[in-house]
Design an enzyme around this catalytic site. Structure first.
Site, PDB file in Angstrom:
ATOM      1  N   GLU A 269      52.130  88.028 104.093  1.00 39.18           N
ATOM      2  CA  GLU A 269      52.253  89.449 103.829  1.00 39.18           C
ATOM      3  C   GLU A 269      52.942  89.969 105.074  1.00 39.18           C
ATOM      4  OE1 GLU A 269      49.547  93.303 103.107  1.00 39.18           O
ATOM      5  OE2 GLU A 269      48.776  91.458 102.242  1.00 39.18           O
TER       6      GLU A 269
ATOM      7  N   GLU B 285      46.376  83.447 102.869  1.00 38.74           N
ATOM      8  CA  GLU B 285      47.148  84.656 103.099  1.00 38.74           C
ATOM      9  C   GLU B 285      47.264  84.912 104.593  1.00 38.74           C
ATOM     10  OE1 GLU B 285      47.226  89.328 101.823  1.00 38.74           O
ATOM     11  OE2 GLU B 285      45.309  88.358 102.154  1.00 38.74           O
TER      12      GLU B 285
ATOM     13  N   HIS C  41      42.019  85.266 100.089  1.00 37.88           N
ATOM     14  CA  HIS C  41      42.626  86.555 100.408  1.00 37.88           C
ATOM     15  C   HIS C  41      42.151  86.955 101.791  1.00 37.88           C
ATOM     16  CE1 HIS C  41      42.386  91.080 100.228  1.00 37.88           C
ATOM     17  NE2 HIS C  41      43.633  90.866  99.950  1.00 37.88           N
ATOM     18  N   ASN C  42      43.027  87.567 102.605  1.00 41.35           N
ATOM     19  CA  ASN C  42      42.627  87.954 103.969  1.00 41.35           C
ATOM     20  C   ASN C  42      41.911  86.807 104.663  1.00 41.35           C
ATOM     21  OD1 ASN C  42      43.660  90.436 103.516  1.00 41.35           O
ATOM     22  ND2 ASN C  42      41.706  91.466 103.254  1.00 41.35           N
TER      23      ASN C  42
ATOM     24  N   ASP D  33      48.660  87.878 107.134  1.00 42.71           N
ATOM     25  CA  ASP D  33      49.127  89.252 107.281  1.00 42.71           C
ATOM     26  C   ASP D  33      49.851  89.376 108.618  1.00 42.71           C
ATOM     27  OD1 ASP D  33      49.025  91.768 106.161  1.00 42.71           O
ATOM     28  OD2 ASP D  33      46.850  91.700 105.927  1.00 42.71           O
TER      29      ASP D  33
ATOM     30  N   HIS E  65      44.607  92.757 109.985  1.00 41.48           N
ATOM     31  CA  HIS E  65      44.627  93.605 108.807  1.00 41.48           C
ATOM     32  C   HIS E  65      45.193  94.947 109.233  1.00 41.48           C
ATOM     33  CE1 HIS E  65      43.646  93.844 104.708  1.00 41.48           C
ATOM     34  NE2 HIS E  65      42.842  94.879 104.827  1.00 41.48           N
TER      35      HIS E  65
END
Length: 636
Positions: free
Chosen positions: A249, A200, A170-171, A202, A215
């Site tokens: 994302e 992931e 994640h991230n 973003d 982020h």
């Protein structure tokens, strides 16, 4: 063995006695793993017998023995050797069968071990083993607590993707915390080198029509999307040949989504999966990891169906966009849930009963129709992001290539109140769990509770050390570290009645007994000026709720070099196929305060029986080269 030893070391003593540096160089040459603090301590003790800063050949031999000739190995060796000096091949076979439970061990096994580990030529030529060879064997990976056959890919890799636990991060672009931490390409490199198979990304609009990764709405630094894809292209299949999923994302405008599609195609080339494999459009069952080897899959929203994408393949879809309906939009992480927790509508938790699986009220004012560039949409094949409404809704409407992402808090409620439906859902659909956005410092949740209900992609912050990451690393040591671990049968069968709370007929109780014998060259306490610590060991089982257990050894005072415990711990494990075991060594600083020294976590099903060494890893997951525990493991 006497002459063998002198032959190795005499060269280093040609010009007289040697100092501490020389001793360490010599140990390195002999391939003896050592901790400097411990060697320094033994060296100093040797010096106490006489003045000066150098030691003789005899002193060095004493140092070598103090470090290498462990009494617990000697005891075992002498129990099988007639003269206490040599083991014949038949005596070695007896040891392997009786003590290590290697029932199939025969002459070939014994000879392989002798050839590989016996350092003394004349002993090896006689097909025998000296104590020196026995030590090297006991210290090797073959005698590790982790089963050697699980270091290779041994599971069936031909089942549909949803039948596997998949190592997920994640991230991925963060290497510190969520709010201020630097975004860094190293996050991607290190996750890929660890065998992570779902990253992931973003994505946000950047200047000069260059999409960027960071982020959103926070102060983390920005990296170009293009650079991230270059790194992925370079490292994607270094640690695993199995498919890599890029979970986008996506906060970009259609114009920059086109740029993203262009980079994905131009940089990844043939690695990018952009149409169903084999050109077939059987979309009733997901393909297997085997069938998707060396392919990168894009996980994102998609407009329309695969068939429509296929028809467009030959046309230029430049500049075309499609609107996604309400039900598609505001899906999963994009409801900014995960970006920064500014406007969460706090729903009262009172309505636990009947309405628990109905969707949360949509924040109508915020729904802008999302536009998706067809060029990007068409790259989505088997991993289409679909908003999770309820298990019932998925069962009625969801296609096998549609995946849901569920935040940890909602997922935890679902585990508690509808575990049976949750498991039925994960037998059919890939489900990704992600940490809640309020975890400002990028802390992690315990992945075990979501593996227990079959969630495939339990995404953790790889940059954050701790027990959660240790469980993740331990679980994916299995199956050759390829990032895919086949789920137990009872989490793959669509008619299963298993739940973690009520294992019922699925229980295959295992009685596990671990005799913790000793430790060796443990890291000294940070408070010690020499090589001391007050070590104790904690053995913890993670699994279904009734298997959770923790036992603690006593504390050995002031000894990190070779503490001895000789304590036995017994566990009964109902669902061994889901259970993990963690060995954690701590220094008891005071009654309320312990300092972490090292740990090792592995699946219970990967435990080796017999006398085993337990390697230890640092807080950051790096192997401590010289530190280990020694234990006897037995189960039925």
């Amino acid at each position: 063995s006497h002459t063998w030893f002198w032959n190795i070391i005499q060269n280093d003593f040609k010009t007289g006695n040697i100092d501490l540096e020389g001793s360490m160089r010599l140990l390195e040459k002999m391939q003896i793993p050592f901790d400097e603090d411990h060697v320094k301590h033994i060296f100093r003790k040797t010096l106490d017998k006489h003045s000066g800063e150098v030691i003789s050949m005899d002193d060095f031999r004493a140092l070598y023995r103090a470090l290498v000739h462990r009494p617990e190995y000697e005891e075992l060796f002498k129990a099988y050797s007639t003269d206490g000096i040599i083991l014949s091949d038949t005596q070695l076979i007896k040891f392997l069968v009786k003590e290590q439970f290697q029932t199939e061990a025969g002459e070939t096994t014994a000879l392989e071990i002798i050839m590989k580990y016996e350092p003394i030529d004349e002993v090896r030529k006689k097909r025998q083993m000296s104590f020196e060879g026995f030590i090297r064997y006991m210290r090797s990976d073959e005698c590790s607590i982790f089963k050697s056959q699980h270091r290779t890919i041994y599971q069936d890799m031909n089942q549909p993707l949803c039948d596997y636990f998949i190592s997920s991060s994640h991230n991925t672009y963060l290497i510190a915390d969520q709010i201020m931490g630097p975004s860094h390409l190293w996050g991607y490199t290190s996750a890929l080198l660890k065998g992570c198979r779902c990253l992931e990304i973003d994505c946000w609009d950047g200047t000069n029509n260059e999409p960027i990764v960071y982020h959103g709405h926070t102060l983390t630094s920005k990296i170009p999307f293009r650079s991230v894809i270059h790194v992925i292209d370079k490292y994607a299949f270094m640690s695993s040949a199995y498919p890599l999923v890029l979970s986008l994302e996506n906060h970009c405008s259609p114009k920059q989504q086109e740029v993203m599609a262009h980079y994905l195609k131009s940089i990844l080339g043939d690695k990018l999966l952009s149409s169903p494999i084999g050109g077939e459009v059987d979309m009733t069952r997901l393909p297997s990891p085997e069938a998707l080897k060396f392919k990168v899959l894009v996980k994102n929203k998609k407009a329309g169906t695969i068939e429509e994408s296929m028809l467009r393949m030959d046309d230029e879809t430049h500049g075309e966009t499609e609107e996604l309906s309400d039900s598609d939009f505001m899906s999963e992480d994009e409801d900014t849930d995960d970006t920064i927790p500014l406007q969460r509508s706090k729903s009262p938790t009172k309505r636990r009963g009947d309405r628990r699986s109905s969707p949360p009220p949509q924040k109508k004012s915020k729904v802008k129709k999302a536009k998706i560039a067809l060029a990007l949409s068409d790259l989505v094949v088997y991993t289409k992001s679909q908003k999770f409404v309820s298990f019932e809704h998925s069962l009625m409407n969801q296609k096998c290539y549609e995946n849901n992402s569920i935040g940890e808090s909602q997922a935890r409620k679902l585990v508690r109140y509808s575990a049976k439906e949750f498991i039925s859902h994960t037998t059919r659909f890939i489900t990704r769990i992600y940490p809640k956005g309020t975890r400002m410092s990028s802390s992690n949740y315990n992945p075990q509770e979501f593996w227990n209900v079959g969630c495939q992609m339990v995404a953790l912050n790889f940059q954050t050390p701790g027990t959660q990451m240790e469980l993740q690393d331990g679980k994916f040591l299995d199956n050759g570290g390829c990032g895919y671990v086949l789920k137990p049968e009872f989490l793959r069968d669509r008619n299963t009645t298993f739940t973690p709370q009520n294992v019922g007929a699925y229980s295959k109780p295992m009685s596990l007994s671990i005799r913790l014998i000793s430790g060796h060259q443990l890291p000294p306490s940070s408070l010690s000026k020499t090589n001391k610590a007050d070590p104790k060991v904690q053995i913890e089982i993670f699994g279904v709720p009734e298997d959770q257990a923790r036992k603690k050894s006593s504390v050995v005072k002031s000894n990190a070099l070779n503490p001895k415990w000789n304590e036995t711990f017994s566990f009964t494990i109902q669902v061994p196929e889901l259970a993990m075991i963690r060995f954690c060594v701590e220094d008891e600083v005071s009654l309320v305060n312990n300092e972490f020294l090292g740990q090792f976590t592995l699946p219970v099903m990967s435990l080796n029986t017999g006398y085993r060494n337990i390697p230890l890893l640092s807080k950051e997951g790096i192997k401590l080269e010289s530190a280990s525990l020694f234990a006897h493991v037995w189960y039925y």
